[in-house]
Motif scaffolding. Sequence first.
Motif, mmCIF file in Angstrom:
data_model
loop_
_atom_site.group_PDB
_atom_site.id
_atom_site.type_symbol
_atom_site.label_atom_id
_atom_site.label_comp_id
_atom_site.label_asym_id
_atom_site.label_seq_id
_atom_site.Cartn_x
_atom_site.Cartn_y
_atom_site.Cartn_z
ATOM 1 N N GLY A 1 20.625 -30.734 7.104
ATOM 2 C CA GLY A 1 20.882 -30.869 5.668
ATOM 3 C C GLY A 1 21.022 -32.296 5.173
ATOM 4 O O GLY A 1 21.022 -32.539 3.975
ATOM 5 N N GLY B 1 16.349 -24.329 3.181
ATOM 6 C CA GLY B 1 17.364 -25.233 2.652
ATOM 7 C C GLY B 1 17.230 -26.653 3.185
ATOM 8 O O GLY B 1 17.470 -27.623 2.463
ATOM 9 N N SER C 1 18.995 -11.304 11.205
ATOM 10 C CA SER C 1 19.862 -12.374 11.697
ATOM 11 C C SER C 1 20.685 -11.896 12.890
ATOM 12 O O SER C 1 20.863 -10.706 13.091
ATOM 13 C CB SER C 1 20.788 -12.862 10.579
ATOM 14 O OG SER C 1 21.684 -11.853 10.244
ATOM 15 N N GLY C 2 21.177 -12.841 13.660
ATOM 16 C CA GLY C 2 22.057 -12.501 14.772
ATOM 17 C C GLY C 2 21.487 -12.832 16.138
ATOM 18 O O GLY C 2 22.169 -12.706 17.140
ATOM 19 N N LEU D 1 18.024 -11.029 6.100
ATOM 20 C CA LEU D 1 18.746 -10.777 4.852
ATOM 21 C C LEU D 1 19.968 -11.669 4.761
ATOM 22 O O LEU D 1 20.646 -11.708 3.744
ATOM 23 C CB LEU D 1 19.147 -9.305 4.765
ATOM 24 C CG LEU D 1 17.950 -8.342 4.708
ATOM 25 C CD1 LEU D 1 18.418 -6.903 4.711
ATOM 26 C CD2 LEU D 1 17.101 -8.612 3.477
ATOM 27 N N SER D 2 20.298 -12.346 5.849
ATOM 28 C CA SER D 2 21.375 -13.339 5.798
ATOM 29 C C SER D 2 20.965 -14.496 6.707
ATOM 30 O O SER D 2 19.979 -14.410 7.418
ATOM 31 C CB SER D 2 22.709 -12.717 6.233
ATOM 32 O OG SER D 2 22.601 -12.128 7.499
ATOM 33 N N GLY D 3 21.749 -15.561 6.646
ATOM 34 C CA GLY D 3 21.407 -16.733 7.442
ATOM 35 C C GLY D 3 20.446 -17.630 6.698
ATOM 36 O O GLY D 3 20.004 -17.310 5.596
ATOM 37 N N PRO D 4 20.111 -18.776 7.314
ATOM 38 C CA PRO D 4 19.335 -19.800 6.607
ATOM 39 C C PRO D 4 17.931 -19.357 6.197
ATOM 40 O O PRO D 4 17.369 -19.922 5.260
ATOM 41 C CB PRO D 4 19.263 -20.953 7.605
ATOM 42 C CG PRO D 4 19.914 -20.503 8.846
ATOM 43 C CD PRO D 4 20.553 -19.193 8.642
ATOM 44 N N PRO E 1 18.108 -28.621 13.631
ATOM 45 C CA PRO E 1 17.963 -27.571 12.617
ATOM 46 C C PRO E 1 19.269 -27.374 11.859
ATOM 47 O O PRO E 1 20.340 -27.386 12.458
ATOM 48 C CB PRO E 1 17.642 -26.318 13.442
ATOM 49 C CG PRO E 1 17.360 -26.770 14.813
ATOM 50 C CD PRO E 1 17.919 -28.134 14.995
ATOM 51 N N GLY E 2 19.180 -27.236 10.543
ATOM 52 C CA GLY E 2 20.384 -27.008 9.750
ATOM 53 C C GLY E 2 21.117 -28.272 9.379
ATOM 54 O O GLY E 2 22.214 -28.213 8.829
ATOM 55 N N VAL F 1 14.454 -12.482 2.175
ATOM 56 C CA VAL F 1 14.643 -11.659 0.977
ATOM 57 C C VAL F 1 13.348 -11.541 0.166
ATOM 58 O O VAL F 1 12.977 -10.432 -0.237
ATOM 59 C CB VAL F 1 15.829 -12.197 0.149
ATOM 60 C CG1 VAL F 1 15.918 -11.480 -1.186
ATOM 61 C CG2 VAL F 1 17.116 -12.013 0.935
ATOM 62 N N ALA G 1 17.119 -16.449 5.009
ATOM 63 C CA ALA G 1 17.132 -15.333 4.051
ATOM 64 C C ALA G 1 16.496 -15.727 2.728
ATOM 65 O O ALA G 1 15.672 -14.992 2.184
ATOM 66 C CB ALA G 1 18.558 -14.844 3.839
ATOM 67 N N ASP G 2 16.869 -16.880 2.191
ATOM 68 C CA ASP G 2 16.340 -17.222 0.861
ATOM 69 C C ASP G 2 14.902 -17.692 0.943
ATOM 70 O O ASP G 2 14.097 -17.409 0.065
ATOM 71 C CB ASP G 2 17.220 -18.251 0.154
ATOM 72 C CG ASP G 2 17.134 -19.623 0.799
ATOM 73 O OD1 ASP G 2 17.012 -19.669 2.033
ATOM 74 O OD2 ASP G 2 17.191 -20.628 0.078
#
Lengths: 434, 298, 337
Positions: free
Chosen positions: A223, A247, A90-91, A39-42, A220-221, A49, A44-45
Motif C-alpha cells: 500500500g 487496492g 478467501s481463506g 467475496l472478502s479480502g483484498p 503484496p498488500g 464481487v 474482493a473489490d
Amino acid sequence: MTDQRLSLSLAAAIAASLSLAPVAGHAQETFKIGLVNFLSGPAADAFGVPSMNGGVLMVEALNAGQVPAPYDGQTGIGGLPIEFVQIDESGGAQVQIQRYRDLVEREEVDAVLGYDGSGDCLAIAPVADELQTVTIFSGCGTTRLFEEASYDYVFRAGAHTTMDNVALAHYIKRTMPETKTVAGLNQNYSWGQDSWRDFTAALTLLMPEVEIGPELFPEPGAGQYGSQISVLMRAKPDVVHSSLWGGDLEAFLLQAGPRQLFARSHVVFNMAEHVLPRMGEKAPVGLITGGRGAVGELRPRTELADWFYEAYAEAYGIPAVQGPFRFVQTILALKTAAEIAMAENGGTKPTDEEIAAALAGLVFETPSGTVEMALADGHQAIQGAAIGIAAWNDELGRLELTEVEHFAARCVNPPAGVTSLEWIEGGMVGAECE
Amino acid sequence: MDIALTILVDGLIYGAWLFLVAIGLTLVFGIMKILNVAHGALYAVGAYAGASLVGGYLFATPPAALQLPLLIVAALGVALLLGPLLEGVLLRLFYGRDEVVILLATFALSLIIEDLIKQVWGVYSYYVSEPYALFGVIEAGPLFYVGYDAFLIVVAALVGLGASAFLRLTRQGKIVVAMIHDSEICRAMGVNVSRAYLWTFTVGVFLAALAGALIAPTLAVTPTMGVNAIILSFAVVVIGGLGSVEGAALGALIVGCTRAATVHLWPEGELFIVYAVMAAVLAVRPRGLFGMPEGRKI
Amino acid sequence: MTLRPSPAPAGRALGLAAAVASAILALLLLAGWAAPSWAIYTATIALAKGLVVLGLVMLLRMGLISFGHGMFYCFGAYVSGLLASGAGLTDALALTLAATLGTAALGLLLGLLLAGYRGVFFAMFNLALSMILYGALLKSVSLGGSDGVSVPAPSYFGLVPPDGMRSLAAYGFVATIACAAGFLLWLVSRSQLGLVLLGVKGNEIRLDYLGISARRLILVAYVLSAALAGMGGSLVAIVSGHVIPEMAYWTTSGEFVFITVLSGPGSISGAFAGAGVFEAVRLATGQYLPNAWQLLLGGFLLLVILFLPDGISSLARRRTGTADASAPPAGRVQGEG
C-alpha cells in the motif's frame, strides 16, 4: 450509495439462492453450479464481487433466455434452469479444498466454476479429479496448472499469465520502438514473479537491445510505494512494467501520479483496466494497460459483448471490467459443452464425463470474443488480447481506454505441446501475428 | 539527490506513517496491558470516515481549507462513538482475565469490524485524494516529493512530542505513567483507574482513526487496509519496547529507514526485512529498545 | 532435580488410559465409517489441526502464547510436501515422522533462543520468525512461491487406496495418529514434567527454589509443541495435497491461538473438539453467509470466551460433573502475589 445497493442486492441474491436450496430435487430437474470467487479480502473489490455480479447476471439472463446469439436458443443449460450456490474464495487453499468438497459432496452441485487465486486452482485441481466433477477455472493465471500436471475434469476457460505480458512486449515494440530501458514493479509472489518473467523473456526476444532494470518486488498488500517510486524516478527508465492490481494498484497510481512518474516514463500494466472506471479522474492519463483479454472497454464490438457490457452497467450502475468478463466465460463454456453433450446423448442431463469430453477442445463465443480450448489437450483456453492507453473523455467524465491494439490469440499464446517459457525463450515459434 | 539522502527521506515518510499507526497501539498496551489487534480495523474505520466526509461521498467535496480539519473531525467522531462503546460495553467484560484472552477478544473484534465495514461501505475502494494535493509538489533533483507527505512527517512529530509532553509535564500524564508501571498501586492510591481506562482506550481509537483518516488521501481505502498496518505496527512497538512513545518513534524510524534502504539496494528483501530487524532487536534486547524489565514478584 | 515420569500413572491408570484412547479411536473410526462423505474431510483437517492446538495448549498451561506456530505447521507441511513431490516418498507414516522430527529440530534450535522470553515478547518473537519463513517461501520460486507445492496422493504401508476410499483412509490414518499423540501427551501431562510445567505460569521463582530451571522446562515444552505443530502440518499436507506459504502467515498462527483459547487449557480431547467446532463453524458460516462469516466467527469467539472462560472443554465437565480424565490433576494454578 451504489455500494450499499450492491451489497444489498448481493445479499438478496444469496438469500434467494439459499431459499432455493431446499427446493432442490423437487419435480423440475435443474442444473446446479457452484460459483466461487473472492467475496472478502483484498481481491474482493478488484475481481471477486464484480465477477460474482457478472456471473449472477449471466445465469439469470440465461434462465430468462435474454442472452443474444449464439445463446438465444435454449434457456438455462439445455432447457434446464440453472441454480447456483455462491462461495467465498478467501481463506487460502486449504479452506478452499474444504469448501469445494462441501460443494460437491453435500450441496451436490453439477459443476464448480470460478477461482481467481492461482494457489487455490493448483490445490483444487487434483480434488476435482478425485471427485470427478467438472470444474472450470476463471481467473487464476499460473501456467503451472496444466504444464506440470494433467487432469480429466479440470478446465480453464480464460488465458493464462503469459498472454498479456507477451502482448505488452509486442505493444512496446510496435508503438515505442525507441525504448532503451525497462524497469519492473511486480509484487513478490507468484503472479508478480511470473508476469515479470514472461514479460522480460518476451521483450528481450523482440527487442534484444533493451536494458532491464531496476527490478522492484514490493510485498503484496504494502500500500505504500514511496521508496519504489523514488527508485524509478532516479533510474529514469523509458518503460515501467507492472502487474499490480486492486487496492495496491490504486495506491500506486495515487502516489505515483503527483510524483510525476507518468510524465517521465511510460508505465505499462498487464491488468490495470479494472480500476479505471471506479477511479475516474484520479487515475493518471497516459497509463497503458491490458485486461487479461479483450474485456470492458477493450472488448470486441460484437452484439454479445455490447449486450453484456450494457446489461451489467444497468444492473450494477458501473461498467463491467475484466472480472465479470472472465467469469462468464466459465458459464458459457459449461453451457455450450453441456448442450453439445445433450445433443449427443438424446437430451438427458449430461454426466460429468460427457461434459468433460465436450469441453475438451471446445470453441465458444464470449463477450471477450471467441475462446478456444486449444492447449493442454483441450483443457486450457486461448483468446485474443487487447491493450489500450488511458485518455480523458469529457463525455464520460472519466478516463477511457483508447487507441486499442488487438492481438490475435495465436499471436500471444504458445501453441499446444510446449510450455510458455520454452516457447518464448525458443523464439516464439509458430506465433501467428498478422 | 544523493541515494543516502533519498533513502532517509523515503524512510522518514514511511516511518511517519508507521508511527502514527503505532502510537495508539503502544499507549493502550502500556496503560491497559491490552495488545489491541483491532487497532488495524479501527485505522480502516478512520480512513473510511475521513473518505466519507471529505471524498465527496456524503456531501460535495469541501473547500481546501476545510479538508484537513474535517479529516480530524472524522477521526474524533469515530473515537467518541467507538471508544466508549468498545471499552465500556465490551472490553470491560474481560478485565481480570489473561492477557491472551483480552488479545483474543480484540482479535474477534477486528474480524467483526472488518465485516461491518463491508456492510456499511461495501467492498469497493473509496478515494479521498483531494487533500493529497493541498501542499503541492516539491522538486528535489531528479525527484518530486508530495508536500502532503512532508505534512505527515510534521503531524507525526507533533503527535509524538505532544504525547511525550503530556506524559511528562501534566498531572494526568504522571498518573498515566504511574499506571503504566503499576495500576494496582494506583488504584490503591485513589486513582479512578476505570475512568482512566475509558479515556485511554478512546484516545487509542482516536489515534488509530487519525492515522487512517490522514493516510487515506495517499491510497485507496479498502476493507483490508488495516491488516498490513497492524502487523507492521506490532513490529514497530515491539522493536521500540511496548508502552513507550519514544520507543515507538525510534522503532518507526528504524523500520522506515531499513525498509527504504532495502527497496533501494536489495528490492527482493522487502518481504521480510521488517521481521528480520524485529527478530534481531529482540535477540539483543529481549524487551525491545526502550523496554523496561519487569519486577519479579515472589 | 531430574524429571522423569512419575510412577503414579503406571499400572492400572496407565492401562485404563490406554483403553480409553483405544476406545476413542474405535469410536472415531466407527463414526468415520458412518458419517456422510462431506463431513469426513473437515473432520480429518480438524483432527490434524487439533494436534497443533495440543502443542499450544501445553504452552498455554505454562502461560505462554505463540503467535508464530504457523511457522512449525508450515515447516512440517513443506518437509512432507517436498519429500513427497521431490524425493518421491509417499508413505504417510514415514512422511509424518520425518516432518515431526525435522520440525522438532527446528523447534530446538529456535527454542534455545526463545526460552528466555515471556508474555507478549515471546508471542511476537515467534511471529517475527514465522513471517521470515513466510517471506522466504513467497520469494522462493523454486519452491513454488506463493502458489505452493502440490503433494502427490499418499500411500499407507505400501497400499494406495482407490479414489473413492482416499478420504476415509486419510481420516483413519489421521485419527490413529491423533489418538496416539493424545495418549502420549496424557502421559506427559501426568508425569512430574507435566505437573511442574504448570508451575512456570504459577510462579517461576518458586520453581527456582525447587531447583528446577524454568528455561529448560520451557524449552522442552516448546520443542514438543513445535513437533506437534509440524506433525499437524504434515498431516494437512498429506490429506489436502497442497501446501502454501500462507500456512506460516501470522493469521494462520492467530487462528491456532484462537482455537486454543476456544478449546481451553483443560483437556486433551478438548483441543480436538475445539478444532472441530472451529472448522465446522467456519465452514457453515462461509457456505451460507459468504458475506458475513467473519462477523459470525468473531461473535462466536466473543461469546465463548465470555461464557465459557475455560473453553469448550469445560462444557463436558460441567455437564457430566465429573473430572475429565486427561485434565491435569492440579487444575489451574493461579499466580498469586
